[in-house]
Design a protein around this motif. Structure first.
Motif, PDB file in Angstrom:
ATOM      1  N   THR A  44      49.768  69.604 -36.631  1.00 34.97           N
ATOM      2  CA  THR A  44      49.634  68.275 -36.031  1.00 34.97           C
ATOM      3  C   THR A  44      50.275  67.212 -36.907  1.00 34.97           C
ATOM      4  O   THR A  44      50.537  67.431 -38.098  1.00 34.97           O
ATOM      5  CB  THR A  44      48.148  67.904 -35.839  1.00 34.97           C
ATOM      6  OG1 THR A  44      47.552  67.737 -37.138  1.00 34.97           O
ATOM      7  CG2 THR A  44      47.404  68.985 -35.055  1.00 34.97           C
ATOM      8  N   VAL A  45      50.496  66.046 -36.330  1.00 36.29           N
ATOM      9  CA  VAL A  45      51.021  64.912 -37.085  1.00 36.29           C
ATOM     10  C   VAL A  45      50.051  64.527 -38.201  1.00 36.29           C
ATOM     11  O   VAL A  45      50.466  64.186 -39.315  1.00 36.29           O
ATOM     12  CB  VAL A  45      51.279  63.719 -36.151  1.00 36.29           C
ATOM     13  CG1 VAL A  45      51.646  62.473 -36.962  1.00 36.29           C
ATOM     14  CG2 VAL A  45      52.388  64.045 -35.156  1.00 36.29           C
ATOM     15  N   LYS A  46      48.759  64.615 -37.934  1.00 37.18           N
ATOM     16  CA  LYS A  46      47.767  64.284 -38.959  1.00 37.18           C
ATOM     17  C   LYS A  46      47.883  65.223 -40.151  1.00 37.18           C
ATOM     18  O   LYS A  46      47.786  64.796 -41.310  1.00 37.18           O
ATOM     19  CB  LYS A  46      46.348  64.342 -38.405  1.00 37.18           C
ATOM     20  CG  LYS A  46      45.277  63.920 -39.413  1.00 37.18           C
ATOM     21  CD  LYS A  46      43.888  63.961 -38.826  1.00 37.18           C
ATOM     22  CE  LYS A  46      42.859  63.417 -39.808  1.00 37.18           C
ATOM     23  NZ  LYS A  46      42.894  64.128 -41.122  1.00 37.18           N
ATOM     24  N   ASP A  47      48.099  66.515 -39.890  1.00 41.85           N
ATOM     25  CA  ASP A  47      48.279  67.469 -40.991  1.00 41.85           C
ATOM     26  C   ASP A  47      49.503  67.100 -41.817  1.00 41.85           C
ATOM     27  O   ASP A  47      49.489  67.178 -43.046  1.00 41.85           O
ATOM     28  CB  ASP A  47      48.435  68.886 -40.443  1.00 41.85           C
ATOM     29  CG  ASP A  47      47.183  69.395 -39.762  1.00 41.85           C
ATOM     30  OD1 ASP A  47      46.084  68.915 -40.107  1.00 41.85           O
ATOM     31  OD2 ASP A  47      47.305  70.259 -38.874  1.00 41.85           O
ATOM     32  N   TRP A  48      50.564  66.714 -41.147  1.00 40.07           N
ATOM     33  CA  TRP A  48      51.791  66.274 -41.826  1.00 40.07           C
ATOM     34  C   TRP A  48      51.515  65.045 -42.694  1.00 40.07           C
ATOM     35  O   TRP A  48      51.927  64.978 -43.859  1.00 40.07           O
ATOM     36  CB  TRP A  48      52.847  65.974 -40.760  1.00 40.07           C
ATOM     37  CG  TRP A  48      54.176  65.477 -41.253  1.00 40.07           C
ATOM     38  CD1 TRP A  48      55.265  66.229 -41.549  1.00 40.07           C
ATOM     39  CD2 TRP A  48      54.557  64.110 -41.470  1.00 40.07           C
ATOM     40  NE1 TRP A  48      56.309  65.420 -41.938  1.00 40.07           N
ATOM     41  CE2 TRP A  48      55.907  64.121 -41.899  1.00 40.07           C
ATOM     42  CE3 TRP A  48      53.896  62.889 -41.345  1.00 40.07           C
ATOM     43  CZ2 TRP A  48      56.597  62.943 -42.202  1.00 40.07           C
ATOM     44  CZ3 TRP A  48      54.581  61.716 -41.649  1.00 40.07           C
ATOM     45  CH2 TRP A  48      55.908  61.751 -42.071  1.00 40.07           C
ATOM     46  N   GLN A  49      50.799  64.086 -42.116  1.00 40.66           N
ATOM     47  CA  GLN A  49      50.493  62.859 -42.852  1.00 40.66           C
ATOM     48  C   GLN A  49      49.585  63.138 -44.049  1.00 40.66           C
ATOM     49  O   GLN A  49      49.786  62.567 -45.129  1.00 40.66           O
ATOM     50  CB  GLN A  49      49.822  61.856 -41.915  1.00 40.66           C
ATOM     51  CG  GLN A  49      50.752  61.319 -40.835  1.00 40.66           C
ATOM     52  CD  GLN A  49      50.030  60.496 -39.791  1.00 40.66           C
ATOM     53  OE1 GLN A  49      48.829  60.673 -39.551  1.00 40.66           O
ATOM     54  NE2 GLN A  49      50.754  59.579 -39.144  1.00 40.66           N
ATOM     55  N   ASP A  50      48.601  64.002 -43.876  1.00 46.59           N
ATOM     56  CA  ASP A  50      47.695  64.338 -44.973  1.00 46.59           C
ATOM     57  C   ASP A  50      48.441  64.996 -46.127  1.00 46.59           C
ATOM     58  O   ASP A  50      48.195  64.699 -47.302  1.00 46.59           O
ATOM     59  CB  ASP A  50      46.581  65.276 -44.481  1.00 46.59           C
ATOM     60  CG  ASP A  50      45.579  64.583 -43.580  1.00 46.59           C
ATOM     61  OD1 ASP A  50      45.578  63.330 -43.541  1.00 46.59           O
ATOM     62  OD2 ASP A  50      44.807  65.288 -42.905  1.00 46.59           O
TER      63      ASP A  50
END
Length: 224
Positions: free
Chosen positions: A155-161
């Motif tokens: 997910t985009v959130k995983d990328w951002q994290d």
């Protein structure tokens, strides 16, 4: 950070293998060898098969497939990396070409039993990467499978994290796949695309005909 050109990878060729082993904790190479092993599992029985490795580098991914009896065809834009791969896989076929320009012309009339890629396609912009994967899928023999292993996220959130955790180590010049965005763009009639996260910053994307599941080790016939 500016992406390396072929000369940069030429310089890296001599110590690439050592480098990925020494940086196996955290971004970008966490779980590197687990990811490559998963690719081999998904390809399955490769004896007598012809397998294309996109961005073959020093051959760390396809060497195991070669040892199991595959005929390996490797593409890379670094002559020095190809020299290392060639020395490890005598009898293989190696083509020096930039994947940013698509599959080399000399390979476009060959069908492959499997096409793999390890930690290479993140150097391509997302649209070009997706176009290359669609092109590669069309070069599969019946029952073939495309397996792309790379720095990637569900997910985009995983990328951002991961970007936040990595701080100054993060490379903004690379193009990391987010499966939730890439799969809808790649999926098409008769094609199944799936993604499996292996480490905190890497996973494998699999594309195959809907009737063939790589976990069942479908056998295919190479017509190249």
């Amino acid at each position: 950070m500016r992406p390396m050109d072929s000369k940069g990878f030429d310089s890296w060729a001599g110590n690439y293998d050592t480098s990925v082993r020494e940086h196996s904790k955290g971004y970008p190479f966490e779980g590197y060898f687990d990811v490559l092993n998963r690719v081999c599992e998904l390809v399955g029985d490769c004896r007598g098969k012809t397998i294309l490795d996109l961005g073959v580098g020093t051959g760390l991914l396809s060497l195991e497939l070669f040892r199991q009896g595959a005929m390996v065809v490797g593409v890379d834009f670094s002559p020095r990396m190809l020299d290392v791969a060639r020395s490890r896989m005598p009898g293989g076929r190696f083509v020096c070409a930039d994947l940013g320009e698509g599959l080399p012309n000399e390979l476009k009339d060959i069908l492959f039993d499997a096409i793999v890629s390890g930690y290479a396609l993140h150097h391509l912009e997302e649209d070009r990467k997706n176009e290359l994967m669609r092109e590669a899928f069309r070069r599969l023999a019946p029952g073939g499978v495309l397996v792309v292993a790379d720095i990637s996220f569900e997910t985009v959130k995983d990328w951002q994290d991961c970007r936040l955790r990595s701080g100054n180590e993060w490379d903004d010049g690379e193009h990391y796949t987010v499966a939730g965005e890439a799969i809808p763009k790649l999926a098409g009639v008769g094609i199944t695309v799936s993604y499996e996260q292996i480490s905190s910053c890497a996973g494998v994307l699999v594309a195959q005909e809907q009737s063939c599941n790589p976990r069942n080790r479908c056998k295919s016939t190479n017509s190249g």
